[in-house]
Write an enzyme that holds these catalytic residues in place. Structure first.
Site, PDB file in Angstrom:
ATOM      1  N   ILE B  50       0.858  -1.189   0.000  1.00  5.44           N
ATOM      2  CA  ILE B  50       0.000   0.000   0.000  1.00  5.44           C
ATOM      3  C   ILE B  50       0.893   1.237   0.000  1.00  5.44           C
ATOM      4  CG2 ILE B  50      -1.880   1.237   1.158  1.00  5.44           C
ATOM      5  CD1 ILE B  50      -2.730  -1.534   0.594  1.00  5.44           C
ATOM      6  N   HIS B  52       0.926   4.390   1.399  1.00  3.20           N
ATOM      7  CA  HIS B  52       0.202   5.037   2.501  1.00  3.20           C
ATOM      8  C   HIS B  52       0.286   6.556   2.424  1.00  3.20           C
ATOM      9  CE1 HIS B  52      -0.609   1.380   4.699  1.00  3.20           C
ATOM     10  NE2 HIS B  52       0.662   1.044   4.739  1.00  3.20           N
ATOM     11  N   LYS B 253      -1.636  -2.188  12.244  1.00  2.00           N
ATOM     12  CA  LYS B 253      -2.625  -1.575  11.368  1.00  2.00           C
ATOM     13  C   LYS B 253      -3.778  -2.547  11.113  1.00  2.00           C
ATOM     14  CE  LYS B 253       0.423   1.490   8.670  1.00  2.00           C
ATOM     15  NZ  LYS B 253      -0.373   2.719   8.735  1.00  2.00           N
ATOM     16  N   ARG B 314       8.341  -7.376   9.849  1.00  2.48           N
ATOM     17  CA  ARG B 314       8.503  -5.949  10.098  1.00  2.48           C
ATOM     18  C   ARG B 314       9.676  -5.762  11.051  1.00  2.48           C
ATOM     19  NH1 ARG B 314       3.461  -7.711  11.102  1.00  2.48           N
ATOM     20  NH2 ARG B 314       1.641  -6.868  10.024  1.00  2.48           N
ATOM     21  N   SER B 340       6.570  -0.443   9.331  1.00  4.33           N
ATOM     22  CA  SER B 340       5.461  -0.907   8.482  1.00  4.33           C
ATOM     23  C   SER B 340       5.059   0.103   7.414  1.00  4.33           C
ATOM     24  CB  SER B 340       4.257  -1.285   9.345  1.00  4.33           C
ATOM     25  OG  SER B 340       3.953  -0.234  10.222  1.00  4.33           O
ATOM     26  N   CYS B 405      -0.573 -17.699 -16.791  1.00  2.00           N
ATOM     27  CA  CYS B 405      -1.462 -17.131 -15.778  1.00  2.00           C
ATOM     28  C   CYS B 405      -1.292 -15.617 -15.709  1.00  2.00           C
ATOM     29  CB  CYS B 405      -1.177 -17.740 -14.419  1.00  2.00           C
ATOM     30  SG  CYS B 405      -1.316 -19.530 -14.393  1.00  2.00           S
TER      31      CYS B 405
END
Ligand SMILES: Cc1cc2nc3c(=O)[nH]c(=O)nc-3n(C[C@H](O)[C@H](O)[C@H](O)COP(=O)(O)OP(=O)(O)OC[C@H]3O[C@@H](n4cnc5c(N)ncnc54)[C@H](O)[C@@H]3O)c2cc1C
Ligand SMILES: Cc1cc2nc3c(=O)[nH]c(=O)nc-3n(C[C@H](O)[C@H](O)[C@H](O)COP(=O)(O)OP(=O)(O)OC[C@H]3O[C@@H](n4cnc5c(N)ncnc54)[C@H](O)[C@@H]3O)c2cc1C
Lengths: 416, 490
Positions: B50, B52, B253, B314, B340, B405
């Site tokens: 992500i 963030h 989180k 982490r 993180s 794939c």
């Protein structure tokens, strides 16, 4: 992107796709095009370098590659257009499929489409086996490619997960690659390996007999950071754990239809088989789209897939001649331990073509009675001395004539 | 290659590579030292991917500040370098009354952190955005900036640009010892090879505390906090439109459900403190707990096939913030505890660390020209080679699908093997092309790919398959002038 037109487009040049193409040509269909993403036509048998193919369809015992070549040659001789290295990537509309190939992208439009994309095996991750992700984890299919297609080294000591027909084929491939088999594992109470008829190969049969077959255990962890160093197995009854050292693990069986193209086309899927839902005439939920072969339900013999391809060709030909597409289907619903049935839907018109119905169970059941109902009406009961997992059972199909065409779902269950 | 570098950076994760790239703007001789066979092989390759905004970071921390700064820097960088991203937005869902009542404070926190476009939404709005979520949501917080990013491409892009601008990358070079000699840091690697440098940056991730000890500091201890994840099949992608976030707790989180730039869906991570910094194994308990959480949030998810499972560690410490410290007298910066958010904060951290080094006297004289580099696209948001007729016409290998794939072509595989930081392992190829990452996990294409890789790099397949037990990878030195790696030289 250019769009070309053909009469019937077949996706997948395995036994199902090729046999269907051949049958369509023999029925006088002018343009039949088969596409396959692999560099060569023939499908899965191309990779199975052992005998056991062709008895039903050619009345000869062939190896997989020879069998694949026979079908390919036959199709070509009849004028089937075969396009290899052509991957179907999606649908432009209900009768047009988009592809990519070394010649560029394009689309193929057809009056009828047959999906025959086969199966894959559930890899380790899909089975949620915990542990590290080292090298040395295979499925039957990847092992065959390592050994027979690319001649790559495998390892020294293997554990085979599964103890059924295909596990035996894995054993054979490992022997050929010089890999010692430490054990077969199955979470079932019995293994299902019927030791092969192998004239003059007593050493092999003997070796097989001396290989431990561990029943009632499941693989609970994979050890080794870079390379597999062992597997942890857990006894399903006692929870007792044990470590088997090995540098190779082969996951066998546990098939899942290669349904990417079918799902991208939003065909109705069957939750039991995980393939597209079809009726007894191999018709999917989309008018003019048919499906056959292992795509329908996981692996069967090549002959079964090829036969389905030929049956599908019959319905495709009828459709091309104007036979109307069924307006409604009656779903076939199962109760555990029944896993799936095929056909998994019935069109009212199927009531006039009593065939058979295939089904599978997830466990061993002794003295079972399978009951077919529509609503409260019992259409059929059939006794089986023994139901076996990993094997397809057959229900006779005379009862299909008794279906109420405007009625509700057909239910299959075991009655006590 | 110089015998003495101006600066050495230990660790080529997102953080170390970003620092190397930032410093390569200046007239400096830079050595980037990495223990593994490729860049981005540590925590940077095993996270939730992500991008963030930092809306929920603890206000006033360095983490909050650098995340914010990095977000702005990344907006330009991902476009310039072709890093796959998707700007989907995050939806934090409150599933209980208590969680619902924490939303205003989360909103306030977001505003304090400068993330001002966040807003609280009703349960109806939650379901309008995400109709497939389980029933029972009380409401949510919509965070438009939370996005997806490709954590595989990012460190390779940073390191490639660093190389193009003169930096030296040494792979398979675990720094075993650091000592001081005549005002220089002397770093000892495998086989007694040494690298000398005037300045030192420690970006060793999980091992940053151990490197810090070598320099005489005991400011923090890294406790690996494992996060396990499940990757779902691409057919799950249609189930969600945003990053589905839980209400965070002080410890983690929490478990989220997020699309990936490759078109899959992630479920995870768990959070569990371990004592083994190499334990990236998944566990039965961890996977089981994820399935339960996934079922509670998005029931249909569990009907789809699992494509992969993995675990990342982490670099958690006893502190609540990044452990970035300048030891000016030692000409040393420690960049530890990037727990993180390090992928998202990487550019902010790099800029900040360059500033610290300048404070300690490292002269930052800009170069005349800074070379940029565009990465091959492996994301779904932009066209891939197999979809581009002009590319296939130029080179038919872009229409020759090897990994079915993920639709990875022979052309892309060859490009990756011959790129400035060449893929020399299966894992390196996987991260550069997506090959073998799909629903069959390489079961169709792995053999073909081993074949290509062995042929193109002249390596023995036994080595690629880790069958050669005694094999010790030799240090590999890469610079931009010389794409062809020199083995065993320092
Ligand atoms: C290890 C092993 C041993 C076996 N041994 C035997 C045996 O001894 N005897 C026997 O009778 N059977 C055996 N079988 C089973 C047999 O191989 C299969 O039943 C048969 O190949 C199924 O045929 P099919 O046409 O349905 O699918 P497949 O043969 O799998 O063909 C499907 C084709 O579709 C193509 N395809 C898929 N997706 C796309 C796409 N998007 N675009 C283009 N092309 C696509 C694939 O490339 C493939 O070529 C064995 C199978 C295995 C795995
Ligand atoms: C489960 C999980 C989910 C996460 N989700 C996100 C997210 O969604 N978004 C986000 O931004 N961040 C996320 N993170 C955090 C992010 O992944 C990390 O903060 C980031 O990757 C840290 O980068 P790094 O360069 O500091 O560490 P690493 O990537 O671990 O790099 C350190 C490098 O140093 C090398 N090294 C170590 N010791 C030596 C030595 N002695 N000599 C030479 N080299 C050495 C290692 O091999 C390694 O390559 C997540 C982390 C986890 C575990």
């Amino acid at each position: 992107m250019t769009t070309r037109k053909t009469d019937v487009l077949i996706v997948g040049a395995g036994p199902a796709g090729l046999s269907s193409a051949i049958a369509l040509k023999r029925r006088g269909v002018a343009r039949v095009t088969v596409v396959d993403r692999e560099p060569e036509a023939g499908g899965m048998p191309r990779l199975c370098h052992h005998t056991g193919f062709g008895v039903w369809d050619f009345h000869r015992l062939y190896t997989g590659p020879t069998y694949a070549r026979r079908y390919t040659q036959l199709a070509k001789a009849l004028g089937v257009e075969i396009r290899t290295e052509t991957t179907i990537v999606g649908w432009e509309n209900a009768h047009t499929l988009a592809y990519t190939s070394p010649e560029g992208t394009g689309a193929l439009h057809a009056d009828a489409i047959l999906l025959a994309t086969g199966v894959r095996e559930r890899p380790r991750a899909a089975r949620l086996v915990p542990g590290y992700r080292p090298r040395g984890i295979f499925t039957t299919g990847s092992l065959q490619r390592f050994v027979d297609e690319h001649h790559l080294p495998v390892g020294q000591r293997a554990v085979i997960v599964g103890a059924e027909g295909v596990s035996l084929s894995t054993f054979l491939t490992l022997q050929k690659a010089g890999v010692h088999v430490a054990a077969f594992l199955t979470d079932l109470p019995h293994h299902q390996m019927y030791f092969p008829y192998a004239p003059g190969k007593w050493w092999f049969v003997d070796l097989l007999h001396r290989t431990p077959i561990r029943t009632n255990v499941r693989i609970s962890r994979i050890l080794g950071l870079k390379r597999v160093e062992g597997v942890e197995i857990t006894h399903t009854g006692t929870g007792q754990r044990e470590i088997i050292p090995c540098d190779t693990v082969v996951f066998t069986g546990d098939w899942i239809p290669e349904h990417e193209v079918a799902r991208k086309g939003n065909l109705v899927m069957d939750t039991g088989t995980r393939g597209p839902q079809v009726d007894a005439a191999f018709r999917t939920s989309e008018a003019g789209v048919f499906a056959a072969g292992n795509l329908l339900r996981g692996a069967e013999t090549a002959a079964t897939s090829a036969q389905e391809g030929r049956f599908a060709a019959q319905s495709i030909a009828a459709y091309l001649q104007g036979q109307p597409w069924p307006e409604r289907r009656i779903p076939v619903v199962l109760e555990p331990p029944l896993l799936w049935a095929l056909p998994n839907s019935l069109a009212p018109s199927d009531a006039h073509q009593p065939g058979k119905m295939d089904f599978r169970v997830g466990q061993f059941v002794e003295n079972a009675t399978v009951e077919v109902r529509q609503g409260r009406r019992v259409l059929h009961t059939q006794r089986f001395r023994r139901l076996l997992p990993n094997e397809t059972m057959h229900l006779s199909g005379g009862w299909v004539a008794k279906i109420n065409a405007s009625g509700g779902a057909i239910t299959l269950r075991l009655s006590d | 290659m110089p015998t003495t570098y101006d600066i050495a950076i230990i660790g080529a994760g997102a953080v170390g590579t970003a620092i190397a790239r930032e410093l390569s703007r200046y007239q400096l001789d830079i050595a980037l030292l990495e223990a593994k066979a490729d860049v981005g092989m540590g925590t940077t390759k095993a996270n939730t991917a992500i991008w963030h905004t930092g809306f929920d970071a603890k206000p006033g921390t360095l983490e909050a500040r650098l995340l914010r700064r990095s977000y702005a820097l990344l907006e330009d960088y991902v476009e310039q370098a072709g890093i796959p991203t998707e700007r989907l937005g995050g939806l934090l869902v409150a599933w209980t009354k208590e969680q619902y009542h924490t939303l205003p404070s989360l909103l306030e926190r977001a505003h304090t952190n400068g993330v001002t476009d966040v807003r609280i939404i009703s349960a109806e709005e939650v379901y309008a955005l995400e109709p497939n979520l389980n029933r029972g949501a009380w409401g949510g917080l919509f965070v438009p900036g939370e996005s997806l990013i490709c954590p595989f491409t990012l460190p390779i892009a940073y390191a490639t640009e660093a190389l193009l601008n003169g930096a030296t990358l040494k792979l398979n070079f675990p720094v075993q010892n650091v000592r001081q000699e005549n005002g220089l840091h002397v770093l000892t690697g495998p086989g007694g090879q040494t690298v000398r440098a005037r300045y030192l940056v420690n970006a060793a991730g999980l091992y940053s505390d151990e490197i810090d000890h070598m320099l005489g500091h005991h400011d923090f201890t890294v406790t690996p906090r494992r996060g396990e994840l499940i990757v779902y099949d691409k057919f799950a992608r249609r189930l969600i439109n945003h990053v589905i976030l839980p209400v965070p707790t002080p410890v983690t989180k929490g478990v989220l459900i997020s699309p990936t730039v490759y078109g899959n869906v992630l479920l995870g991570p768990t959070a569990e403190d371990l004592d083994d910094k190499t334990n990236t194994a998944t566990s039965a308990i961890g996977l089981q707990s994820l399935l339960e959480k996934g079922r509670a949030i998005l029931p249909d998810l569990l009907n789809e096939e699992v494509t992969a499972t993995y675990a990342g560690l982490r670099a958690a410490t006893e502190h609540k913030d990044y452990q970035i410290r300048l030891h000016a007298a030692q000409r040393y910066v420690c960049v530890g505890g990037i727990r993180s958010t390090g992928v998202s904060a990487s550019l902010g951290i790099a800029e900040y660390v360059a500033g610290l080094l300048a404070k300690a006297g490292l002269p930052l004289r800009p170069k005349g020209e800074f070379k940029t580099h565009r990465m091959p696209n492996i994301g779904e948001a932009r066209p891939r080679p197999h979809q581009q007729d002009d590319r296939i016409a130029q080179n038919p290998d872009y229409g020759r699908v090897v990994c079915h794939c993920e639709k990875v072509t022979a052309g892309e595989i060859l490009d990756a093997i011959h790129s400035p930081i060449p893929a020399r392992t299966l894992d390196a190829l996987r991260r550069r092309t997506r090959a073998m990452q799909g629903r069959c996990q390489g079961f169709n294409c792995q053999a073909a790919i081993v074949d290509i890789l062995a042929r193109e790099t002249g390596q023995n397949p036994e080595v690629l398959l880790a069958l050669d037990r005694g094999h010790m990878p030799k240090p590999l030195t890469l610079t931009a002038t010389d794409h062809h790696a020199e083995e065993g030289q320092s």
